[in-house]
Write an enzyme that holds these catalytic residues in place. Sequence first.
Site, PDB file in Angstrom:
ATOM      1  N   GLY A  28      -7.061  -6.095  -9.894  1.00  0.00           N
ATOM      2  CA  GLY A  28      -7.513  -5.122  -8.590  1.00  0.00           C
ATOM      3  C   GLY A  28      -5.975  -5.386  -7.744  1.00  0.00           C
ATOM      4  O   GLY A  28      -5.415  -6.194  -7.909  1.00  0.00           O
ATOM      5  N   TYR A  29      -5.884  -4.293  -6.892  1.00  0.00           N
ATOM      6  CA  TYR A  29      -5.122  -4.536  -6.011  1.00  0.00           C
ATOM      7  C   TYR A  29      -5.474  -4.663  -4.567  1.00  0.00           C
ATOM      8  O   TYR A  29      -6.262  -3.898  -4.076  1.00  0.00           O
ATOM      9  CB  TYR A  29      -4.150  -3.173  -6.275  1.00  0.00           C
ATOM     10  CG  TYR A  29      -3.637  -2.967  -7.544  1.00  0.00           C
ATOM     11  CD1 TYR A  29      -2.194  -3.558  -7.725  1.00  0.00           C
ATOM     12  CD2 TYR A  29      -4.181  -2.654  -8.679  1.00  0.00           C
ATOM     13  CE1 TYR A  29      -1.576  -3.577  -8.746  1.00  0.00           C
ATOM     14  CE2 TYR A  29      -3.580  -2.691  -9.969  1.00  0.00           C
ATOM     15  CZ  TYR A  29      -2.227  -3.120 -10.212  1.00  0.00           C
ATOM     16  OH  TYR A  29      -1.435  -3.080 -11.182  1.00  0.00           O
TER      17      TYR A  29
END
Length: 157
Positions: A28-29
């Site tokens: 994820g970012y």
Amino acid sequence: MAIEIEKKFLLKYLPSSLLTNGILIRQGYMVNEKERVVRIRLAGDKAFLTIKGITCNAARKEYEYPVPQQDAKEMLQLFCKEPLIEKTRYHVEFKGFEWVIDQFSGDNQGLVVAEIELDSVDQVFEKPDWIGKEVTHDSGYFNSNLIKNPYSTWQIK
């Protein structure tokens, strides 16, 4: 300072006999901008925090640090926007180079790409017969953009 030089390709076909010992990846970012991304990744029993700069001619600055697996799980849950990137990664050796094949699942189901890391942008390498169109410069295939515009929503694939 670390520099990542990577070329990315679609596949003409999936070389199934070469796909062994895949590693499940969830990432994820926390920051996802054109100029920079900050990513957290769980890869099998390992976890990494990665910071990447803007891509220029297939090269970009990259810093990667191992983090405790439990911390990574919490960061994915607390700080990353959905959907997460989910894929199985395979490593394939071909003529002195290591290719990485990512077979996506979740919201990006059906997408399969191959990547090769190089020492220089103009380094010569031979492509396996299963390598198709190069998409290195097509930002739609960047993992950081696949969370904004998942492959499952593309009109033309």
